[in-house]
Enzyme design. Structure first.
Site, PDB file in Angstrom:
ATOM      1  N   HIS A   1       0.975  -1.234   0.440  1.00  0.00           N
ATOM      2  CA  HIS A   1      -0.102   0.317  -0.126  1.00  0.00           C
ATOM      3  C   HIS A   1       1.192   0.951   0.578  1.00  0.00           C
ATOM      4  CE1 HIS A   1       1.022   0.686   4.234  1.00  0.00           C
ATOM      5  NE2 HIS A   1       0.167  -0.900   4.139  1.00  0.00           N
TER       6      HIS A   1
ATOM      7  N   HIS B   1       3.601   1.715   2.294  1.00  0.00           N
ATOM      8  CA  HIS B   1       5.256   0.914   1.729  1.00  0.00           C
ATOM      9  C   HIS B   1       5.470   1.550   1.009  1.00  0.00           C
ATOM     10  CE1 HIS B   1       2.544  -2.598   3.184  1.00  0.00           C
ATOM     11  NE2 HIS B   1       3.255  -2.468   4.383  1.00  0.00           N
TER      12      HIS B   1
ATOM     13  N   CYS C   1       2.933 -10.600  19.206  1.00  0.00           N
ATOM     14  CA  CYS C   1       1.604  -9.860  18.948  1.00  0.00           C
ATOM     15  C   CYS C   1       2.056 -10.805  17.718  1.00  0.00           C
ATOM     16  CB  CYS C   1       1.682  -8.537  19.069  1.00  0.00           C
ATOM     17  SG  CYS C   1       0.493  -7.498  17.353  1.00  0.00           S
TER      18      CYS C   1
ATOM     19  N   CYS D   1       2.947  -8.366  14.623  1.00  0.00           N
ATOM     20  CA  CYS D   1       4.466  -7.355  14.313  1.00  0.00           C
ATOM     21  C   CYS D   1       5.784  -8.442  14.806  1.00  0.00           C
ATOM     22  CB  CYS D   1       4.291  -6.644  16.012  1.00  0.00           C
ATOM     23  SG  CYS D   1       3.807  -5.146  17.006  1.00  0.00           S
TER      24      CYS D   1
ATOM     25  N   CYS E   1      -2.224  -5.327  22.111  1.00  0.00           N
ATOM     26  CA  CYS E   1      -0.936  -4.537  21.004  1.00  0.00           C
ATOM     27  C   CYS E   1      -1.946  -2.987  20.595  1.00  0.00           C
ATOM     28  CB  CYS E   1      -0.905  -5.371  19.611  1.00  0.00           C
ATOM     29  SG  CYS E   1       0.249  -4.374  18.234  1.00  0.00           S
TER      30      CYS E   1
ATOM     31  N   HIS F   1      -1.387  -3.023  15.894  1.00  0.00           N
ATOM     32  CA  HIS F   1      -2.544  -4.134  15.823  1.00  0.00           C
ATOM     33  C   HIS F   1      -4.164  -3.801  15.843  1.00  0.00           C
ATOM     34  CE1 HIS F   1       1.228  -5.176  13.837  1.00  0.00           C
ATOM     35  NE2 HIS F   1       0.458  -5.215  12.641  1.00  0.00           N
TER      36      HIS F   1
ATOM     37  N   LYS G   1      -3.546   5.123  11.143  1.00  0.00           N
ATOM     38  CA  LYS G   1      -1.896   4.719  10.608  1.00  0.00           C
ATOM     39  C   LYS G   1      -2.929   4.037   9.477  1.00  0.00           C
ATOM     40  CE  LYS G   1       1.625   1.086  10.145  1.00  0.00           C
ATOM     41  NZ  LYS G   1       2.076   0.014  10.603  1.00  0.00           N
TER      42      LYS G   1
ATOM     43  N   LYS H   1      -2.246  -3.030   6.785  1.00  0.00           N
ATOM     44  CA  LYS H   1      -2.974  -3.758   6.089  1.00  0.00           C
ATOM     45  C   LYS H   1      -3.878  -4.707   7.042  1.00  0.00           C
ATOM     46  CE  LYS H   1       0.577  -4.723   3.165  1.00  0.00           C
ATOM     47  NZ  LYS H   1       1.827  -5.338   3.020  1.00  0.00           N
TER      48      LYS H   1
HETATM   49  N1  MSP Z   1       9.103  -6.516   7.674  1.00  0.00           N
HETATM   50  C1  MSP Z   1       9.669  -6.242   8.417  1.00  0.00           C
HETATM   51  C2  MSP Z   1      10.899  -5.175   8.175  1.00  0.00           C
HETATM   52  C3  MSP Z   1      11.458  -5.801   8.367  1.00  0.00           C
HETATM   53  S1  MSP Z   1      13.068  -4.826   8.269  1.00  0.00           S
HETATM   54  C4  MSP Z   1      14.437  -5.516   8.268  1.00  0.00           C
HETATM   55  C5  MSP Z   1       7.621  -5.237   8.923  1.00  0.00           C
HETATM   56  N2  MSP Z   1       7.342  -5.075   7.562  1.00  0.00           N
HETATM   57  S2  MSP Z   1       6.179  -4.183   7.313  1.00  0.00           S
HETATM   58  O1  MSP Z   1       5.449  -4.212   5.564  1.00  0.00           O
HETATM   59  O2  MSP Z   1       5.168  -4.059   8.554  1.00  0.00           O
HETATM   60  O3  MSP Z   1       6.319  -2.937   6.817  1.00  0.00           O
HETATM   61  C6  MSP Z   1       6.945  -1.835   7.799  1.00  0.00           C
HETATM   62  C7  MSP Z   1       7.324  -0.473   7.304  1.00  0.00           C
HETATM   63  O4  MSP Z   1       6.529  -0.137   6.158  1.00  0.00           O
HETATM   64  C8  MSP Z   1       7.376   0.558   7.714  1.00  0.00           C
HETATM   65  O5  MSP Z   1       8.691   0.890   9.017  1.00  0.00           O
HETATM   66  C9  MSP Z   1       7.780   1.586   6.890  1.00  0.00           C
HETATM   67  O6  MSP Z   1       8.743   1.477   6.717  1.00  0.00           O
HETATM   68  C10 MSP Z   1       6.079   1.337   6.021  1.00  0.00           C
HETATM   69  N3  MSP Z   1       5.007   1.536   6.778  1.00  0.00           N
HETATM   70  C11 MSP Z   1       4.107   0.132   7.233  1.00  0.00           C
HETATM   71  N4  MSP Z   1       2.667   1.265   6.656  1.00  0.00           N
HETATM   72  C12 MSP Z   1       3.593   2.381   6.823  1.00  0.00           C
HETATM   73  C13 MSP Z   1       2.442   3.573   7.099  1.00  0.00           C
HETATM   74  N5  MSP Z   1       1.598   4.178   7.315  1.00  0.00           N
HETATM   75  N6  MSP Z   1       2.954   4.977   6.766  1.00  0.00           N
HETATM   76  C14 MSP Z   1       4.530   4.992   6.287  1.00  0.00           C
HETATM   77  N7  MSP Z   1       4.710   3.886   6.679  1.00  0.00           N
HETATM   78  C15 MSP Z   1       4.972   2.618   6.340  1.00  0.00           C
HETATM   79  O7  MSP Z   1       7.712  -4.200   9.556  1.00  0.00           O
END
Ligand code: MSP
Length: 656
Positions: free
Chosen positions: A18, A21, A126, A129, A143, A146, A294, A297
């Protein structure tokens, strides 16, 4: 040649990406492009995190084997990054062979250093996380990320002696003040490390989807120990040490605040234990929110990059995400702001300026760049402002202040616009003077284009072509002898239009709700009373469904409710909202969104959900109907972030 190694988190592949990311990935891309244009040797790593409980569960839910499941989702990430013009150098997957070997190697190094031991873990876990929480860190027992209750787990586990690194970490932070960035977020981490640093459980026995733990038998490596290692395995560690040594330490790990503990505490401790140098910087940015929440997903309120790009284009999306929100802070996504900024800044201040000057150069100089001629105070000012950009933008981007860098570049382009308005070249009759003025505008645009290039690569490529120039920041100064041929081409940025919010549908705030319980109303013949879950809250609803459904038939369904309806007391029970059902020839069926998460918005493409409370009359005035078992308003189909809203009824039913 200096090098620049930048990374994004590797994203979980439990679903499609999304714009949260995309936000991190675009920011990393801008930095990678900026350093490349400055002539540095850049390596930009992104990828996917594919092991662990969360992925195993998502695969099971989809009825697939984990590897088949993740393989199926990889194209959605790669396609999104291609669509957004992301110039990564390598896409790492934690299921890659070389990565798995690297994970085994780093664990062995930690073990050799005496930092791995066998113990037992009991606590609250969780899955969202992929971590344990202490009771005190939960909010209302849930959590904080989430908003779901963690599960109780007890297992034999290998531990990593994280506690041993408490002093070393604190010393490291002190000696390397740039490591925890931005500085205003550093204190929180330092305090938590000072307070208490418990050893970390790094293996699981009740899960098979992961890298077998190289110590003992029957254990799988903890997904974060696996995932963090990507930052070194992705550049060749340990088998290609030549490549690794050229790029490591990373210049910047870019992440959001949800995962700072892992990157700022666990990762450096792992590296210390394995005897590997630490990265130079972990930069923690804020969250992109939708209606103040926030985007995620699990909450189901996400917007996909495809949706945004489809409506506004790639460069407007890239530009807006980085220009609007100060990077370290949270910021709410707003379509109206996107339209305003892109129109005022890219289309007007930049695109229109180019179009005006190109017309004049073609008309008066057959498209040839005129000679710069004799400069007056006015031209000197533009030259000076252009030359100040280098240190300004350098400094802003070193601090990852993207919005500030863009303000500086835009400020400069506005100064060039003002210069053109003041000098009025269309009225100048002296050819030399006209040449000087047009030259100054062209050269200003050339400089501005180079600085904008990392942010809006396709638009600036188009501009550079029209200016007859090549994009580079190796020589970023204002020149007095640039030559080339100007050729007017396609408009840089068409004006965007905001979706009208005047449709009656825009009054609604429809959400997906999970029916938790259902029972007959004690004092009303026709009503059922439902307890529903809206993702982050539970509510009670009364619905006139008693003649059409047995209570137990409704339990477990993902229905659609009007969530912003003023609560009303119905025979002694307060109904907080109203569910939607379709009615045709005496048949009544509830609307369903089977694949969507509780709380997910139900929208018409482009129409934002309303946050104000509305009345039952407002709802009754909105004519929703059915077509081919889908729900429609004004010919447009209602959707959730993950699919359609369906109802098993004939076409043309009345929905209310
Ligand atoms: N797989 C772990 C990361 C491992 S790195 C060694 C993870 N993945 S995640 O798919 O949940 O991605 C988290 C990251 O996605 C956040 O730290 C950020 O960089 C980005 N974001 C996810 N949602 C976001 C927002 N709503 N806003 C900004 N960044 C976002 O955690």
């Amino acid at each position: 040649m200096s090098k620049y190694y930048i990374t994004t988190p590797i994203y979980y592949v439990n679903d499609v990406p999304h714009i949260g990311h995309a936000y991190t990935t675009i920011a990393a891309d801008v930095l990678a492009r900026y350093h490349r244009l400055k002539g540095e040797k850049v390596f930009f790593l992104t990828g996917t995190d594919e092991h662990g409980q969360k992925i195993a569960d998502a695969a099971a839910k989809a009825g697939k084997k984990p590897k088949d499941f993740v393989d199926g989702l990889i194209p959605s990430f790669k396609d999104a990054w291609k669509l957004l013009n992301i110039s990564y150098d390598h896409f790492i997957r934690t299921t890659d062979d070389h990565h798995q070997k690297a994970v085994l190697e780093i664990i062995k190094l930690c073990e050799k250093n005496g930092d791995i031991y066998l113990g037992e873990y009991e606590g609250l876990y969780c899955k969202g996380c992929e971590r344990y929480y202490l009771e005190r860190d939960l909010v209302d027992g849930k959590c904080p990320m989430h908003l779901t209750a963690p599960i109780h787990m007890k297992e034999e586990s290998y531990f990593f002696k994280l506690g041993k690194y408490q002093d070393k970490l604190l010393e490291f932070y002190k000696a390397n003040p740039g490591f925890l960035s931005p500085s205003y977020r550093a204190e929180e981490i330092i305090n938590r490390v000072k307070e208490d640093l418990k050893d970390l459980s790094v293996s699981r026995t009740n899960l098979s989807w992961g890298i077998p733990f190289p110590v003992g038998t029957g254990h799988v490596t903890y997904v974060w120990f696996d995932a963090l290692t990507n930052y070194i395995s992705g550049i060749g560690w340990p088998q290609d040490m030549k490549k690794f040594n050229q790029l490591w330490p990373a210049d910047c790990h870019l992440i959001a605040k949800d995962i700072s503990w892992f990157h700022e505490v666990i990762w450096p401790a792992m590296l210390m234990s394995a005897g590997i140098e630490l990265p130079k910087k972990v930069f923690v940015h804020g969250f992109l929110t939708v209606e103040g929440q926030k985007m995620s997903k699990s909450l189901g309120n996400f917007i996909t990059p495809q949706e945004l790009v489809g409506r506004f284009g790639v460069d407007p999306t890239r530009y807006f995400l980085l220009s609007y929100i100060p990077f370290g802070q949270d910021g709410d996504f707003s379509e109206a702001q996107l339209v305003t900024r892109v129109n005022g800044e890219i289309a007007d201040a930049y695109g229109n300026l180019l179009s005006r000057v190109a017309t004049l150069v073609e008309k008066n100089f057959q498209g040839q760049w005129p000679a710069s001629g004799k400069f007056t105070e006015l031209e000197n000012d533009i030259e000076k402002a252009a030359n100040e950009l280098e240190s300004q933008v350098d400094k802003s981007l070193a601090g990852l202040e993207f919005n500030k860098a863009l303000e500086q570049i835009l400020g400069f382009l506005r100064a060039v616009n003002k210069y053109m308005t003041e000098t009025q070249p269309w009225k100048i009759t002296d050819k030399d003077r006209l040449g000087t003025v047009l030259y100054t505008v062209l050269e200003g645009l050339r400089v501005g284009t180079n600085y904008l290039a990392p942010f809006i690569p396709a638009t600036t490529e188009n501009a550079a072509k029209q200016l007859g120039q090549k994009i580079s920041l190796e020589h970023a100064k204002f020149d007095r002898d640039t030559k080339g041929v100007v050729k007017k081409g396609e408009v840089l940025q068409k004006k965007l239009e905001a979706k009208k919010q005047d449709s009656p549908f825009a009054k609604l705030n429809l959400r997906v709700a999970h029916v938790v319980t259902a029972a007959p109303h004690p004092d009303a013949d026709k009503l059922l009373v439902l307890k529903i879950n809206l993702g982050n809250e539970e509510r009670t609803l009364c619905a006139g469904l008693k003649a059409f459904y047995k209570p137990e038939e409704l339990v477990g369904k993902h229905i659609v409710v009007v969530s912003n309806l003023k609560p009303a007391k119905l025979r002694g029970i307060v109904s907080q909202g109203m569910l939607l059902a379709a009615d045709k020839n005496g048949v009544v069926k509830v609307l369903e969104a089977p694949g969507a998460e509780p709380g997910a918005p139900v929208t018409l493409p482009g129409v934002k959900p309303n946050t104000q409370e509305i009345t039952i009359d407002d709802v009754m005035a909105i004519k929703l109907t059915t077509r081919m078992k889908k729900t429609v308003f004004d010919g447009q189909q209602l959707v959730t972030p993950t699919g359609d809203v369906v109802v098993d009824i004939e076409d043309g039913a009345t929905i209310r």
